[in-house]
Motif scaffolding. Structure first.
Motif, PDB file in Angstrom:
ATOM      1  N   ARG A   1       0.821  -1.212   0.000  1.00 47.86           N
ATOM      2  CA  ARG A   1       0.000   0.000   0.000  1.00 47.86           C
ATOM      3  C   ARG A   1       0.857   1.264   0.000  1.00 47.86           C
ATOM      4  NH1 ARG A   1      -5.755  -0.870   1.963  1.00 47.86           N
ATOM      5  NH2 ARG A   1      -6.020  -3.081   1.629  1.00 47.86           N
ATOM      6  N   VAL A   2       1.806   1.259  -0.927  1.00 40.53           N
ATOM      7  CA  VAL A   2       2.717   2.392  -1.091  1.00 40.53           C
ATOM      8  C   VAL A   2       2.525   2.931  -2.496  1.00 40.53           C
ATOM      9  CG1 VAL A   2       5.140   3.089  -1.206  1.00 40.53           C
ATOM     10  CG2 VAL A   2       4.378   1.498   0.565  1.00 40.53           C
ATOM     11  N   PHE A   3       2.135   4.210  -2.577  1.00 43.48           N
ATOM     12  CA  PHE A   3       1.820   4.824  -3.861  1.00 43.48           C
ATOM     13  C   PHE A   3       2.460   6.204  -3.947  1.00 43.48           C
ATOM     14  CE2 PHE A   3      -1.638   2.114  -2.461  1.00 43.48           C
ATOM     15  CZ  PHE A   3      -1.735   1.220  -3.513  1.00 43.48           C
ATOM     16  N   THR A   4       2.908   6.559  -5.135  1.00 42.66           N
ATOM     17  CA  THR A   4       3.468   7.896  -5.341  1.00 42.66           C
ATOM     18  C   THR A   4       2.449   8.833  -5.983  1.00 42.66           C
ATOM     19  OG1 THR A   4       4.402   7.209  -7.459  1.00 42.66           O
ATOM     20  CG2 THR A   4       5.838   7.059  -5.525  1.00 42.66           C
ATOM     21  N   ASN A   5       1.466   8.282  -6.657  1.00 39.05           N
ATOM     22  CA  ASN A   5       0.407   9.101  -7.252  1.00 39.05           C
ATOM     23  C   ASN A   5      -0.649   9.392  -6.189  1.00 39.05           C
ATOM     24  OD1 ASN A   5       1.529   9.114  -9.848  1.00 39.05           O
ATOM     25  ND2 ASN A   5       0.574   7.151 -10.317  1.00 39.05           N
ATOM     26  N   ALA A   6      -0.978  10.670  -6.056  1.00 35.32           N
ATOM     27  CA  ALA A   6      -1.923  11.085  -5.013  1.00 35.32           C
ATOM     28  C   ALA A   6      -3.272  10.380  -5.153  1.00 35.32           C
ATOM     29  CB  ALA A   6      -2.106  12.598  -5.042  1.00 35.32           C
TER      30      ALA A   6
ATOM     31  N   ALA B   1      -3.022   6.779  -3.889  1.00 34.59           N
ATOM     32  CA  ALA B   1      -2.919   6.771  -2.430  1.00 34.59           C
ATOM     33  C   ALA B   1      -4.279   7.087  -1.789  1.00 34.59           C
ATOM     34  CB  ALA B   1      -1.868   7.783  -1.975  1.00 34.59           C
ATOM     35  N   ARG B   2      -4.980   8.082  -2.330  1.00 36.51           N
ATOM     36  CA  ARG B   2      -6.311   8.435  -1.801  1.00 36.51           C
ATOM     37  C   ARG B   2      -7.272   7.259  -1.906  1.00 36.51           C
ATOM     38  NH1 ARG B   2      -5.695  13.261  -4.166  1.00 36.51           N
ATOM     39  NH2 ARG B   2      -6.813  12.622  -6.034  1.00 36.51           N
ATOM     40  N   PHE B   3      -7.231   6.577  -3.055  1.00 42.12           N
ATOM     41  CA  PHE B   3      -8.135   5.439  -3.261  1.00 42.12           C
ATOM     42  C   PHE B   3      -7.931   4.372  -2.195  1.00 42.12           C
ATOM     43  CE2 PHE B   3      -9.212   1.307  -5.126  1.00 42.12           C
ATOM     44  CZ  PHE B   3     -10.525   1.538  -5.498  1.00 42.12           C
ATOM     45  N   PHE B   4      -6.675   4.162  -1.790  1.00 35.20           N
ATOM     46  CA  PHE B   4      -6.367   3.166  -0.761  1.00 35.20           C
ATOM     47  C   PHE B   4      -6.258   3.786   0.629  1.00 35.20           C
ATOM     48  CE2 PHE B   4      -5.142   0.945  -4.606  1.00 35.20           C
ATOM     49  CZ  PHE B   4      -5.566  -0.346  -4.351  1.00 35.20           C
ATOM     50  N   GLN B   5      -6.710   5.021   0.747  1.00 34.24           N
ATOM     51  CA  GLN B   5      -6.721   5.753   2.016  1.00 34.24           C
ATOM     52  C   GLN B   5      -5.333   5.788   2.651  1.00 34.24           C
ATOM     53  OE1 GLN B   5      -9.895   3.765   4.116  1.00 34.24           O
ATOM     54  NE2 GLN B   5     -11.466   4.725   2.842  1.00 34.24           N
ATOM     55  N   ARG B   6      -4.390   6.167   1.827  1.00 35.43           N
ATOM     56  CA  ARG B   6      -2.991   6.287   2.252  1.00 35.43           C
ATOM     57  C   ARG B   6      -2.472   7.669   1.876  1.00 35.43           C
ATOM     58  NH1 ARG B   6      -2.341   2.245   5.660  1.00 35.43           N
ATOM     59  NH2 ARG B   6      -1.814   0.261   4.777  1.00 35.43           N
ATOM     60  N   GLN B   7      -1.312   7.966   2.404  1.00 34.46           N
ATOM     61  CA  GLN B   7      -0.604   9.187   2.063  1.00 34.46           C
ATOM     62  C   GLN B   7       0.316   8.879   0.869  1.00 34.46           C
ATOM     63  OE1 GLN B   7      -0.945  12.467   2.490  1.00 34.46           O
ATOM     64  NE2 GLN B   7      -0.431  12.476   4.664  1.00 34.46           N
TER      65      GLN B   7
ATOM     66  N   GLN C   1       8.641   8.552  -3.072  1.00 33.80           N
ATOM     67  CA  GLN C   1       9.509   7.597  -3.770  1.00 33.80           C
ATOM     68  C   GLN C   1       8.850   6.217  -3.819  1.00 33.80           C
ATOM     69  OE1 GLN C   1      13.536   7.901  -2.456  1.00 33.80           O
ATOM     70  NE2 GLN C   1      14.060   5.866  -3.170  1.00 33.80           N
ATOM     71  N   GLU C   2       9.054   5.534  -4.957  1.00 38.04           N
ATOM     72  CA  GLU C   2       8.538   4.176  -5.132  1.00 38.04           C
ATOM     73  C   GLU C   2       9.319   3.192  -4.260  1.00 38.04           C
ATOM     74  OE1 GLU C   2       5.978   3.184  -6.767  1.00 38.04           O
ATOM     75  OE2 GLU C   2       5.682   4.402  -8.548  1.00 38.04           O
ATOM     76  N   LEU C   3       8.734   2.033  -4.036  1.00 37.58           N
ATOM     77  CA  LEU C   3       9.425   0.942  -3.355  1.00 37.58           C
ATOM     78  C   LEU C   3      10.623   0.503  -4.196  1.00 37.58           C
ATOM     79  CD1 LEU C   3       6.320  -1.204  -2.395  1.00 37.58           C
ATOM     80  CD2 LEU C   3       7.855  -0.062  -0.779  1.00 37.58           C
ATOM     81  N   PRO C   4      11.673  -0.025  -3.574  1.00 30.95           N
ATOM     82  CA  PRO C   4      12.841  -0.488  -4.338  1.00 30.95           C
ATOM     83  C   PRO C   4      12.491  -1.519  -5.416  1.00 30.95           C
ATOM     84  CG  PRO C   4      13.357  -0.439  -1.994  1.00 30.95           C
ATOM     85  CD  PRO C   4      11.882  -0.148  -2.131  1.00 30.95           C
ATOM     86  N   GLN C   5      11.563  -2.433  -5.102  1.00 33.48           N
ATOM     87  CA  GLN C   5      11.177  -3.450  -6.089  1.00 33.48           C
ATOM     88  C   GLN C   5      10.507  -2.811  -7.306  1.00 33.48           C
ATOM     89  OE1 GLN C   5      10.274  -3.355  -2.870  1.00 33.48           O
ATOM     90  NE2 GLN C   5      10.457  -5.362  -1.912  1.00 33.48           N
ATOM     91  N   VAL C   6       9.696  -1.797  -7.057  1.00 33.59           N
ATOM     92  CA  VAL C   6       9.001  -1.094  -8.138  1.00 33.59           C
ATOM     93  C   VAL C   6      10.009  -0.303  -8.966  1.00 33.59           C
ATOM     94  CG1 VAL C   6       7.249   0.645  -8.680  1.00 33.59           C
ATOM     95  CG2 VAL C   6       6.826  -1.044  -6.865  1.00 33.59           C
ATOM     96  N   GLN C   7      10.970   0.334  -8.313  1.00 37.18           N
ATOM     97  CA  GLN C   7      12.010   1.081  -9.024  1.00 37.18           C
ATOM     98  C   GLN C   7      12.822   0.155  -9.932  1.00 37.18           C
ATOM     99  OE1 GLN C   7      14.455   3.234  -6.244  1.00 37.18           O
ATOM    100  NE2 GLN C   7      12.711   4.324  -5.368  1.00 37.18           N
TER     101      GLN C   7
END
Length: 144
Positions: free
Chosen positions: A34-39, A42-48, A52-58
């Motif tokens: 549940r880590v997102f860089t697009n606002a 993040a809002r959809f998943f009720q997160r901030q 920066q992306e996760l290392p695996q995503v990068q």
């Protein structure tokens, strides 16, 4: 449909599947953690939203970018080999070898395994150069 075209079509489908896998891989890690860089994500998943992306995503994004530098060249050179009717066995071998090398490159990239990633990249590049050579030989046949 000739057998070289069948091989080309199969390789295109495998490369499509591999690139789809990279996209799903990125999505899996984003959603799992549940880590997102697009606002909006993040809002959809009720997160901030994070900066920066996760290392695996990068890492997957870098593998994807590398694909975008190489796979379109494969599509064009492979298509030209077919259109110019280059040697079927050699072309089919190069198509398969390139596809295998790109799959291995992705696996080695995601795993962080050197020198295997670079070796897979080199094999794929050699295949592209060989296909370019086949195309060139058909365009500029030796003077007889």
């Amino acid at each position: 449909m000739n057998s070289t075209l069948h091989v080309y079509a199969l390789c295109v489908l495998l490369l499509f599947g591999k690139m789809l896998f990279i996209s799903c891989y990125q999505g899996f890690f984003r959603i799992r953690h549940r880590v997102f860089t697009n606002a909006e994500d993040a809002r959809f998943f009720q997160r901030q939203a994070l900066p920066q992306e996760l290392p695996q995503v990068q890492r997957a994004a870098r593998a994807w970018a590398n694909d975008l530098e190489n796979i379109p060249l494969f599509f064009v050179l492979g298509g030209l080999c077919l259109a110019l009717d280059t040697d079927g066995q050699v072309t089919a071998m190069l198509l398969c070898l390139f596809t295998g090398a790109r799959v291995m490159h992705t696996l080695m990239y995601l795993g962080g395994w050197q020198p295997w990633r670079t070796m897979a990249y080199g094999v794929g590049l050699a295949c592209l150069l060989a296909m370019a050579g086949l195309v060139t030989a058909r365009i500029f046949p030796a003077a007889g």
